[in-house]
Scaffold this motif. Structure first.
Motif, PDB file in Angstrom:
ATOM      1  N   PHE A 105      -7.227  -6.175  14.346  1.00 16.40           N
ATOM      2  CA  PHE A 105      -8.228  -7.169  13.964  1.00 16.40           C
ATOM      3  C   PHE A 105      -7.985  -7.663  12.538  1.00 16.40           C
ATOM      4  O   PHE A 105      -8.007  -8.870  12.271  1.00 16.40           O
ATOM      5  CB  PHE A 105      -9.630  -6.576  14.082  1.00 16.40           C
ATOM      6  CG  PHE A 105     -10.723  -7.565  13.787  1.00 16.40           C
ATOM      7  CD1 PHE A 105     -11.175  -8.436  14.774  1.00 16.40           C
ATOM      8  CD2 PHE A 105     -11.286  -7.648  12.523  1.00 16.40           C
ATOM      9  CE1 PHE A 105     -12.176  -9.366  14.499  1.00 16.40           C
ATOM     10  CE2 PHE A 105     -12.282  -8.573  12.232  1.00 16.40           C
ATOM     11  CZ  PHE A 105     -12.722  -9.438  13.231  1.00 16.40           C
ATOM     12  N   VAL A 106      -7.764  -6.737  11.621  1.00 20.18           N
ATOM     13  CA  VAL A 106      -7.545  -7.110  10.219  1.00 20.18           C
ATOM     14  C   VAL A 106      -6.256  -7.909  10.063  1.00 20.18           C
ATOM     15  O   VAL A 106      -6.202  -8.902   9.324  1.00 20.18           O
ATOM     16  CB  VAL A 106      -7.518  -5.847   9.330  1.00 20.18           C
ATOM     17  CG1 VAL A 106      -7.023  -6.188   7.928  1.00 20.18           C
ATOM     18  CG2 VAL A 106      -8.904  -5.215   9.267  1.00 20.18           C
ATOM     19  N   ASN A 107      -5.201  -7.509  10.771  1.00 16.68           N
ATOM     20  CA  ASN A 107      -3.896  -8.158  10.601  1.00 16.68           C
ATOM     21  C   ASN A 107      -3.773  -9.497  11.315  1.00 16.68           C
ATOM     22  O   ASN A 107      -3.034 -10.379  10.848  1.00 16.68           O
ATOM     23  CB  ASN A 107      -2.785  -7.229  11.101  1.00 16.68           C
ATOM     24  CG  ASN A 107      -2.555  -6.063  10.170  1.00 16.68           C
ATOM     25  OD1 ASN A 107      -2.701  -6.186   8.965  1.00 16.68           O
ATOM     26  ND2 ASN A 107      -2.217  -4.913  10.721  1.00 16.68           N
ATOM     27  N   TYR A 108      -4.480  -9.678  12.437  1.00 14.07           N
ATOM     28  CA  TYR A 108      -4.271 -10.878  13.238  1.00 14.07           C
ATOM     29  C   TYR A 108      -5.500 -11.784  13.363  1.00 14.07           C
ATOM     30  O   TYR A 108      -5.348 -12.952  13.699  1.00 14.07           O
ATOM     31  CB  TYR A 108      -3.805 -10.486  14.646  1.00 14.07           C
ATOM     32  CG  TYR A 108      -2.416  -9.894  14.675  1.00 14.07           C
ATOM     33  CD1 TYR A 108      -1.282 -10.714  14.685  1.00 14.07           C
ATOM     34  CD2 TYR A 108      -2.230  -8.517  14.664  1.00 14.07           C
ATOM     35  CE1 TYR A 108      -0.013 -10.171  14.704  1.00 14.07           C
ATOM     36  CE2 TYR A 108      -0.954  -7.963  14.684  1.00 14.07           C
ATOM     37  CZ  TYR A 108       0.144  -8.794  14.705  1.00 14.07           C
ATOM     38  OH  TYR A 108       1.416  -8.263  14.718  1.00 14.07           O
ATOM     39  N   CYS A 109      -6.687 -11.266  13.131  1.00 17.34           N
ATOM     40  CA  CYS A 109      -7.898 -12.068  13.341  1.00 17.34           C
ATOM     41  C   CYS A 109      -8.601 -12.431  12.044  1.00 17.34           C
ATOM     42  O   CYS A 109      -9.154 -13.531  11.907  1.00 17.34           O
ATOM     43  CB  CYS A 109      -8.888 -11.319  14.242  1.00 17.34           C
ATOM     44  SG  CYS A 109      -8.229 -10.815  15.840  1.00 17.34           S
ATOM     45  N   LEU A 110      -8.597 -11.508  11.090  1.00 15.48           N
ATOM     46  CA  LEU A 110      -9.443 -11.653   9.909  1.00 15.48           C
ATOM     47  C   LEU A 110      -8.971 -12.722   8.936  1.00 15.48           C
ATOM     48  O   LEU A 110      -9.687 -13.084   8.015  1.00 15.48           O
ATOM     49  CB  LEU A 110      -9.553 -10.298   9.191  1.00 15.48           C
ATOM     50  CG  LEU A 110     -10.684 -10.122   8.196  1.00 15.48           C
ATOM     51  CD1 LEU A 110     -12.043 -10.415   8.835  1.00 15.48           C
ATOM     52  CD2 LEU A 110     -10.682  -8.711   7.607  1.00 15.48           C
ATOM     53  N   SER A 111      -7.781 -13.251   9.124  1.00 17.43           N
ATOM     54  CA  SER A 111      -7.325 -14.325   8.251  1.00 17.43           C
ATOM     55  C   SER A 111      -8.093 -15.616   8.496  1.00 17.43           C
ATOM     56  O   SER A 111      -8.239 -16.453   7.602  1.00 17.43           O
ATOM     57  CB  SER A 111      -5.824 -14.569   8.440  1.00 17.43           C
ATOM     58  OG  SER A 111      -5.555 -14.849   9.803  1.00 17.43           O
TER      59      SER A 111
END
Length: 254
Positions: free
Chosen positions: A47-53
Motif C-alpha cells: 500500500f505504501v509503495n504503490y498506492c500512497l503516492s
C-alpha cells in the motif's frame, strides 16, 4: 478541512467515484487474511509503495501499524517517506489541483474503500481483489490501460511490473436481444510479457493488499468480533438464569 469532514466526504463521494463506470463483471472471492499479521504487514508495504503516492488514507496514523506487530523503528525505516512522522496521518504530498490536472479527478481517499465499496452480491474486498487483477493493455486509453471491473477507469495499472502486461481477448457473438447486432464477449486474458511475480504470487500479493485495506477501514474489527462472541455468550447465560429465576419466583403463586 478537518479530519471529520474529510472522512464524511470520503464516505459520501467514494461510492459514486468507484461506481461511476462499473460493469457486471463477475467478482472473485477475496481471501480473508485480516487475522494474518504477516499478510497484513506485506499488504501495508504494498500500500505504501504503490498506492500512497496518489491515494491518501487520512483516517489512519502510521503508528497504528504497530497493531500489526511492527515496531516504531520498522515503520520509520520501511514505511515512512522523508517528511512523514510516525504519529502523522497517511496523507500524500500531491496537491488536489495537480491531481485533477494529471488524472482528470482527485484520487479518492482509501481509508474506508473496503467498506464503502460493495457491488451486488460481492463485498468491498471481493470488488477490490477482482479489480486489481483485471487490468489489461488498451492503447486507446490515455493511460494505456483498461479494466474489466471498472471499464475506462482513469487509474493506470500501478502494479503492472508485478503482474506483467496482459491483453484481454474478446469474441463476437450475436446479441441475444437483437439478432441483427453483434456483441463482444470477454474470453479471457493473455499474458504478453511476464511480471516480477508469477500469477499465483501476484494473486497472493493482491490478497495481502486487499486484506490490509479491509483492516485499515476498521482496525478494531477483529477485537469487535471477539467481544461480540463473548457478549452473546454472556447474554445467553443471563437469559437462562433469568428464565429459571422467573420460574422459581412464580412457582408458588397460583
Amino acid at each position: 478541512m478537518t479530519l471529520l469532514k474529510k472522512l464524511i466526504a470520503s464516505l459520501v463521494l467514494l461510492p459514486g467515484l468507484v461506481l461511476a463506470a462499473e460493469s457486471n463483471f463477475p467478482l472473485d472471492h477475496a481471501p480473508d487474511r485480516t487475522k494474518d499479521l504477516a499478510s497484513l504487514q506485506n499488504g501495508a508495504r504494498l500500500f505504501v509503495n504503490y498506492c500512497l503516492s496518489c491515494h491518501a488514507a487520512s483516517s489512519l496514523r502510521y503508528n497504528k501499524l504497530q497493531d500489526l506487530g511492527l515496531t516504531e523503528e520498522q515503520i520509520k525505516n520501511n514505511l515512512l517517506f522523508t517528511s512523514d512522522k510516525v504519529g502523522g496521518m497517511m496523507t500524500i504530498a500531491m496537491a488536489p489541483k495537480d491531481a485533477k490536472n494529471w488524472f482528470g479527478a482527485v484520487p479518492p481517499d482509501l481509508s474506508v474503500i473496503a467498506r464503502a465499496k460493495a457491488s451486488g452480491a460481492g463485498s468491498g474486498p471481493d470488488w477490490l481483489y477482482t479489480y486489481l487483477r483485471s487490468y489489461y493493455k488498451d492503447d486507446t486509453r490515455a493511460t494505456g490501460w483498461n479494466n474489466m471491473v471498472f471499464p475506462n477507469v482513469g487509474m493506470p495499472h500501478v502494479l503492472w511490473e508485478l503482474q506483467g502486461i496482459r491483453d484481454a481477448k474478446f469474441v463476437e457473438e450475436k446479441d441475444p436481444h437483437d439478432a441483427s447486432k453483434v456483441v463482444h464477449k470477454f474470453a479471457g486474458f493473455e499474458q504478453v510479457t511476464p511480471g516480477l511475480m508469477t500469477p499465483l504470487e501476484y494473486d497472493k500479493a493482491v490478497a495481502d493488499l486487499v486484506s490490509f485495506m479491509t483492516w485499515m477501514a476498521e482496525p478494531a474489527q477483529n477485537t469487535r468480533k471477539r467481544l461480540g462472541v463473548w457478549v452473546l455468550l454472556f447474554l445467553g447465560v443471563f437469559i437462562v438464569i433469568t428464565w429459571r429465576l422467573n420460574a422459581s419466583y412464580w412457582k408458588d403463586i397460583k
